[in-house]
Design an enzyme around this catalytic site. Structure first.
Site, PDB file in Angstrom:
ATOM      1  N   GLN A 111       0.910  -1.230  -0.029  1.00 37.93           N
ATOM      2  CA  GLN A 111      -0.006  -0.079  -0.043  1.00 37.93           C
ATOM      3  C   GLN A 111       0.817   1.233  -0.004  1.00 37.93           C
ATOM      4  O   GLN A 111       0.482   2.378  -0.508  1.00 37.93           O
ATOM      5  CB  GLN A 111      -0.780   0.051   1.305  1.00 37.93           C
ATOM      6  CG  GLN A 111      -1.975   0.916   1.080  1.00 37.93           C
ATOM      7  CD  GLN A 111      -3.102   0.302   0.312  1.00 37.93           C
ATOM      8  OE1 GLN A 111      -3.466  -0.780   0.780  1.00 37.93           O
ATOM      9  NE2 GLN A 111      -3.698   1.177  -0.464  1.00 37.93           N
ATOM     10  N   LYS A 114       1.788   1.828  -3.662  1.00 36.40           N
ATOM     11  CA  LYS A 114       0.569   2.164  -4.403  1.00 36.40           C
ATOM     12  C   LYS A 114       0.029   3.685  -4.170  1.00 36.40           C
ATOM     13  O   LYS A 114      -0.207   4.225  -5.050  1.00 36.40           O
ATOM     14  CB  LYS A 114      -0.647   1.240  -4.093  1.00 36.40           C
ATOM     15  CG  LYS A 114      -1.870   1.342  -4.688  1.00 36.40           C
ATOM     16  CD  LYS A 114      -3.116   0.566  -3.930  1.00 36.40           C
ATOM     17  CE  LYS A 114      -2.556  -1.099  -4.071  1.00 36.40           C
ATOM     18  NZ  LYS A 114      -3.682  -1.779  -3.681  1.00 36.40           N
ATOM     19  N   LYS A 126      -2.844  -0.920   6.458  1.00 33.67           N
ATOM     20  CA  LYS A 126      -3.547  -1.813   6.324  1.00 33.67           C
ATOM     21  C   LYS A 126      -4.219  -2.583   7.518  1.00 33.67           C
ATOM     22  O   LYS A 126      -3.324  -2.414   8.737  1.00 33.67           O
ATOM     23  CB  LYS A 126      -2.953  -2.986   5.525  1.00 33.67           C
ATOM     24  CG  LYS A 126      -4.053  -3.657   4.662  1.00 33.67           C
ATOM     25  CD  LYS A 126      -4.602  -3.365   3.480  1.00 33.67           C
ATOM     26  CE  LYS A 126      -5.618  -4.065   2.618  1.00 33.67           C
ATOM     27  NZ  LYS A 126      -6.093  -3.518   1.388  1.00 33.67           N
ATOM     28  N   GLY A 165     -12.390  -0.051   2.802  1.00 33.83           N
ATOM     29  CA  GLY A 165     -12.974  -1.549   2.682  1.00 33.83           C
ATOM     30  C   GLY A 165     -12.133  -2.537   2.071  1.00 33.83           C
ATOM     31  O   GLY A 165     -10.964  -1.920   1.570  1.00 33.83           O
ATOM     32  N   ASP A 166     -12.046  -3.647   1.924  1.00 31.50           N
ATOM     33  CA  ASP A 166     -11.136  -4.472   1.193  1.00 31.50           C
ATOM     34  C   ASP A 166     -12.329  -5.729   1.269  1.00 31.50           C
ATOM     35  O   ASP A 166     -13.445  -5.803   1.354  1.00 31.50           O
ATOM     36  CB  ASP A 166      -9.685  -4.814   2.040  1.00 31.50           C
ATOM     37  CG  ASP A 166      -8.899  -5.628   1.207  1.00 31.50           C
ATOM     38  OD1 ASP A 166      -8.159  -5.093   0.206  1.00 31.50           O
ATOM     39  OD2 ASP A 166      -8.617  -6.884   1.659  1.00 31.50           O
ATOM     40  N   ASN A 240     -16.480  -6.915  -5.259  1.00 25.99           N
ATOM     41  CA  ASN A 240     -16.219  -5.393  -5.620  1.00 25.99           C
ATOM     42  C   ASN A 240     -15.365  -5.073  -6.901  1.00 25.99           C
ATOM     43  O   ASN A 240     -15.762  -4.450  -7.853  1.00 25.99           O
ATOM     44  CB  ASN A 240     -15.734  -4.491  -4.561  1.00 25.99           C
ATOM     45  CG  ASN A 240     -15.881  -3.065  -4.789  1.00 25.99           C
ATOM     46  OD1 ASN A 240     -14.587  -2.478  -5.147  1.00 25.99           O
ATOM     47  ND2 ASN A 240     -16.971  -2.468  -4.930  1.00 25.99           N
ATOM     48  N   SER A 379     -10.754   6.996  -2.655  1.00 22.79           N
ATOM     49  CA  SER A 379     -10.883   7.206  -1.342  1.00 22.79           C
ATOM     50  C   SER A 379     -10.302   8.476  -1.121  1.00 22.79           C
ATOM     51  O   SER A 379     -10.833   9.277  -0.031  1.00 22.79           O
ATOM     52  CB  SER A 379     -10.205   5.809  -0.449  1.00 22.79           C
ATOM     53  OG  SER A 379     -11.080   4.912  -0.402  1.00 22.79           O
TER      54      SER A 379
HETATM   55  P1  NDP Z   1     -14.704  -8.743  -2.324  1.00 21.19           P
HETATM   56  O1  NDP Z   1     -14.632  -9.487  -0.887  1.00 21.19           O
HETATM   57  O2  NDP Z   1     -15.748  -7.783  -2.764  1.00 21.19           O
HETATM   58  O3  NDP Z   1     -14.673  -9.937  -3.300  1.00 21.19           O
HETATM   59  C1  NDP Z   1     -13.316 -10.965  -3.393  1.00 21.19           C
HETATM   60  C2  NDP Z   1     -13.957 -12.150  -4.428  1.00 21.19           C
HETATM   61  O4  NDP Z   1     -12.815 -12.952  -4.378  1.00 21.19           O
HETATM   62  C3  NDP Z   1     -15.048 -12.730  -3.994  1.00 21.19           C
HETATM   63  O5  NDP Z   1     -15.632 -13.164  -5.234  1.00 21.19           O
HETATM   64  C4  NDP Z   1     -14.322 -13.916  -3.280  1.00 21.19           C
HETATM   65  O6  NDP Z   1     -15.061 -15.089  -3.262  1.00 21.19           O
HETATM   66  C5  NDP Z   1     -13.202 -14.054  -4.026  1.00 21.19           C
HETATM   67  N1  NDP Z   1     -12.261 -14.593  -3.204  1.00 21.19           N
HETATM   68  C6  NDP Z   1     -11.644 -14.216  -1.936  1.00 21.19           C
HETATM   69  N2  NDP Z   1     -10.755 -15.050  -1.397  1.00 21.19           N
HETATM   70  C7  NDP Z   1     -10.525 -16.103  -2.320  1.00 21.19           C
HETATM   71  C8  NDP Z   1      -9.885 -17.077  -2.197  1.00 21.19           C
HETATM   72  N3  NDP Z   1      -9.102 -17.426  -1.221  1.00 21.19           N
HETATM   73  N4  NDP Z   1      -9.688 -17.999  -3.425  1.00 21.19           N
HETATM   74  C9  NDP Z   1     -10.674 -17.687  -4.374  1.00 21.19           C
HETATM   75  N5  NDP Z   1     -11.664 -16.604  -4.540  1.00 21.19           N
HETATM   76  C10 NDP Z   1     -11.502 -15.820  -3.384  1.00 21.19           C
HETATM   77  O7  NDP Z   1     -13.248  -8.096  -2.277  1.00 21.19           O
HETATM   78  P2  NDP Z   1     -12.733  -6.974  -3.578  1.00 21.19           P
HETATM   79  O8  NDP Z   1     -13.263  -7.262  -4.705  1.00 21.19           O
HETATM   80  O9  NDP Z   1     -12.803  -5.781  -2.524  1.00 21.19           O
HETATM   81  O10 NDP Z   1     -11.026  -7.493  -3.238  1.00 21.19           O
HETATM   82  C11 NDP Z   1     -10.451  -8.405  -4.402  1.00 21.19           C
HETATM   83  C12 NDP Z   1      -9.125  -7.891  -4.320  1.00 21.19           C
HETATM   84  O11 NDP Z   1      -8.913  -6.564  -4.746  1.00 21.19           O
HETATM   85  C13 NDP Z   1      -8.269  -7.939  -3.059  1.00 21.19           C
HETATM   86  O12 NDP Z   1      -6.985  -8.644  -3.294  1.00 21.19           O
HETATM   87  C14 NDP Z   1      -8.216  -6.631  -2.495  1.00 21.19           C
HETATM   88  O13 NDP Z   1      -7.154  -6.559  -1.527  1.00 21.19           O
HETATM   89  C15 NDP Z   1      -8.009  -6.082  -3.773  1.00 21.19           C
HETATM   90  N6  NDP Z   1      -8.357  -4.601  -3.717  1.00 21.19           N
HETATM   91  C16 NDP Z   1      -9.495  -3.938  -3.469  1.00 21.19           C
HETATM   92  C17 NDP Z   1      -9.851  -2.767  -3.438  1.00 21.19           C
HETATM   93  C18 NDP Z   1     -11.107  -2.173  -3.243  1.00 21.19           C
HETATM   94  O14 NDP Z   1     -11.336  -0.981  -3.457  1.00 21.19           O
HETATM   95  N7  NDP Z   1     -12.056  -3.075  -2.941  1.00 21.19           N
HETATM   96  C19 NDP Z   1      -8.675  -1.980  -3.918  1.00 21.19           C
HETATM   97  C20 NDP Z   1      -7.374  -2.471  -4.061  1.00 21.19           C
HETATM   98  C21 NDP Z   1      -7.329  -3.614  -4.182  1.00 21.19           C
HETATM   99  P3  NDP Z   1     -16.246 -15.468  -1.965  1.00 21.19           P
HETATM  100  O15 NDP Z   1     -17.402 -14.566  -2.285  1.00 21.19           O
HETATM  101  O16 NDP Z   1     -16.234 -16.979  -2.188  1.00 21.19           O
HETATM  102  O17 NDP Z   1     -15.373 -15.113  -0.704  1.00 21.19           O
END
Ligand code: NDP
Length: 447
Positions: A111, A114, A126, A165-166, A240, A379
Site C-alpha cells: 500500500q 501504491k 492496512k 474496505g477490502d 467489488n 478514497s
Molecule cells: P470482495 O470481498 O468484494 O471480493 C473478493 C472476491 O474474491 C470474492 O468473489 C471472493 O469469493 C473471492 N475470493 C476471496 N478469497 C478467495 C480465495 N482465497 N480463493 C478464491 N476466491 C477468493 O473483495 P474485493 O473485490 O474488494 O477485493 C478483491 C481483491 O482486490 C483483494 O486482493 C483486495 O485486496 C484487492 N483490492 C480491493 C480494492 C477495493 O477497493 N475493494 C482496492 C484495491 C485492491 P467469495 O465470495 O467466495 O469469498
C-alpha cells in the site's frame, strides 16, 4: 541483489519468519529497485531500507462479540500503520479467516508504494481481522464491527489514519464501523472511506477499483498499439473489484467471459451478465451456482487444481480475487491460449514465477499496486470532499480517476525506461512508488 539489499532481506526473513507473503512482497519490491538503490549510496548510511520494511506501528487486539445463539466469539483485529512519510496512513480493512499479521503487513507494505503512485498525499497502512462475514446475520456483522471499532477508534482519525474496505468489508461493514466511531468520539469526520452516499461517501468509489483497472489497462494497450474493443477477457473474483472491472470492460467494448468465487467459477461464452452477477453477489450474497442456474448458456465449474478461469481462452486476463491465485501453471496455460496482457485487480494475485513467465513471453503485465490503485485514489478524493464538506458529481470523480490512472501508467512506463527496463511495468511501478517515499523519508530525518 547487492550486499546491502541482501542483508536487509536476510534480516526481514529472520525477523518475520512465518510471514511468507510479507517476505515475498519485500523481495519483489527489492528485486526491482536495485539500480535505484545503487544510484543512491546515501540510503545505506541512513538505514532507509531497514526503516522502510519495519512498520511504524503494528496493533493487534481482541475483538469479542456475541453470536445469534448467544455464544461469545473472540477474533483477532489488526491495524498496521506502515509508513506516514507522504501522508496519513491509508488502506483497507480485510475481513477473512485467512487474515493474520503477516498478511496485513504484506498488504500494508504494498500500500505504501501504491499510494505513492497515485500522486496523492496518503501514507501506507492496512488492517483487518480473521472474522468471516460469510454466513453471518446482519446483527452478528454489526456486533463484530462495533466491537472492532471500539478498539480501533483509539488509533485512527481523519488526519492520522483513514481505513477503507477490502475483502469482506463492503458498504454494510463500513456503515456499522462509522456509526460506532461517531458514537465513541462524537466526531463527524472522514475517518473511513467507502462510506454510503448519504453520510459522506463519494460517488464512483464503489466502481473505482474496477473502473480504474480498465482505465489503466486501456492506456497500457494503447501505448502498445492495442485496444480492448473486441477482446475476450478472463476475470477472476466476483466481488467489488471484479464486478466493476467486468462492467467497465463491457463499456469499452471488451467481452469478459468468466468470474469466480472461493468455491467455483463461471464460463459464460456470451459474456458475463453484470446485472445478474450483481443481483447474486451484492443483493442475495449467494454463491455463483445461482448465476449459472439463472443463465442457461453459462457453465459452472468447481474450483480444483487445474480447473480455474485461467484455463479459458482469452486475450486479456484480469485477476481480481486474492493473492497468489495465478501461478506458473496458470501463466503457461494463458500464454499457450494467446493471452497478451495481464493487469492485476487484486493485490499480488500473480506469483513471482508466473509474473516472470509472462514477462519472458512478451505479455504486457501491470502489477496491482499500479493497476488497482484507483480504489485508494478515489478514497483520497472522498477525503478531499469530506474536508471541503462538498460532494462532487459522478462525472467529476470518474474523470479525475481516469486522469489519475493514465498518469500512473505513464509514471511507471517512464521510470522503467529511465532505468533501462523498458516495458517492465513491475519494475517501473516499484521504482516510481519507492522514489517519492524515499525522498520524503530522507527529507524528514532519521525517524
Ligand atoms: P470482495 O470481498 O468484494 O471480493 C473478493 C472476491 O474474491 C470474492 O468473489 C471472493 O469469493 C473471492 N475470493 C476471496 N478469497 C478467495 C480465495 N482465497 N480463493 C478464491 N476466491 C477468493 O473483495 P474485493 O473485490 O474488494 O477485493 C478483491 C481483491 O482486490 C483483494 O486482493 C483486495 O485486496 C484487492 N483490492 C480491493 C480494492 C477495493 O477497493 N475493494 C482496492 C484495491 C485492491 P467469495 O465470495 O467466495 O469469498
Amino acid at each position: 541483489m547487492n550486499a546491502y539489499m541482501a542483508s536487509v532481506v536476510e534480516q526481514v526473513k529472520k525477523r518475520n519468519a512465518g510471514e511468507p507473503e510479507f517476505i515475498q512482497t519485500v523481495e519483489e519490491v527489492f528485486h526491482s529497485i536495485e539500480k535505484v538503490v545503487e544510484a543512491h549510496p546515501e540510503y545505506e548510511k541512513a538505514g532507509l531500507l531497514e526503516r522502510m520494511v519495519e512498520p511504524e506501528r503494528a496493533i493487534s487486539f481482541r475483538v469479542t462479540w456475541v453470536d445469534d445463539a448467544g455464544k461469545v466469539n473472540v477474533n483477532r483485529g489488526f491495524r498496521v500503520q506502515f509508513n506516514s512519510a507522504i501522508g496519513p496512513y491509508k488502506g483497507g480493512l480485510r475481513l477473512h479467516p485467512s487474515v493474520n499479521l503477516g498478511i496485513i503487513k504484506f498488504l500494508g507494505f504494498e500500500q505504501i508504494f501504491k499510494n505513492s503512485l497515485t500522486g496523492l498525499p496518503i501514507g501506507g497502512g492496512k488492517g483487518g481481522s480473521d472474522f468471516d462475514p460469510k454466513g453471518k446475520s446482519d446483527r452478528e456483522v454489526m456486533a463484530f464491527c462495533q466491537s472492532f471499532m471500539t478498539e480501533l477508534h483509539k488509533y485512527i482519525g481523519a488526519d492520522t489514519d483513514v481505513p477503507a474496505g477490502d475483502i469482506g468489508t463492503g458498504a454494510r461493514e463500513i456503515g456499522y464501523m462509522y456509526g460506532q466511531y461517531k458514537r465513541l468520539t462524537g466526531l463527524y469526520e472522514g475517518v473511513l472511506t467507502g462510506k454510503g452516499l448519504t453520510y459522506g461517501g463519494s460517488l464512483a468509489r464503489t466502481e473505482a477499483t474496477g473502473y480504474g483497472l480498465l482505465y489503466l489497462t486501456a492506456e497500457m494497450l494503447k501505448c502498445n498499439g492495442k485496444d480492448i474493443a473486441g477482446k475476450t477477457i478472463a476475470v477472476s473474483g466476483a466481488g467489488n473489484v471484479a464486478i466493476y472491472a467486468i462492467q467497465k470492460a463491457q463499456q469499452l467494448g471488451g467481452k469478459p467471459v468468466t468470474c469466480s468465487d472461493s468455491t467455483g467459477w463461471i464460463y459464460d461464452p456470451e459474456g458475463i451478465d453484470v446485472a445478474l452477477l450483481k443481483e447474486v453477489k451484492e443483493v442475495r450474497r449467494a454463491r455463483l451456482t445461482e448465476y449459472a442456474a439463472a443463465r442457461p448458456g453459462a457453465q459452472y465449474h468447481q474450483c480444483a487444481a487445474g480447473s480455474n478461469v485461467w484455463t479459458v481462452k482469452c486475450d486479456i486476463a484480469l485477476p481480481c480475487a486474492t493473492q497468489n491465485e495465478l501461478n506458473l501453471e496458470d501463466a503457461k496455460a494463458l500464454v499457450a491460449n494467446g493471452c497478451f496482457a495481464v493487469a492485476e485487480g487484486a493485490n499480488m494475485p500473480t506469483t513471482m514465477e508466473a509474473t516472470e513467465y509472462f514477462q519472458a513471453n512478451g505479455v504486457l503485465f501491470c502489477p496491482g499496486k499500479a493497476s488497482n490503485a484507483g480504489g485508494v485514489a478515489t478514497s483520497a478524493l472522498e477525503m478531499s470532499q469530506n474536508s471541503e464538506r462538498l460532494s462532487w458529481t459522478f462525472e467529476e470523480v470518474d474523470s479525475k480517476l481516469q486522469g489519475i490512472m493514465v498518469n500512473i501508467f505513464h509514471s511507471l512506463d517512464d521510470a522503467a525506461k529511465k532505468y533501462g527496463m523498458e516495458g517492465n511495468y513491475v519494475a517501473g511501478a516499484n521504482i516510481a512508488g519507492f522514489l517519492k517515499v524515499a525522498e520524503a523519508m530522507t527529507a524528514q530525518g532519521i525517524v
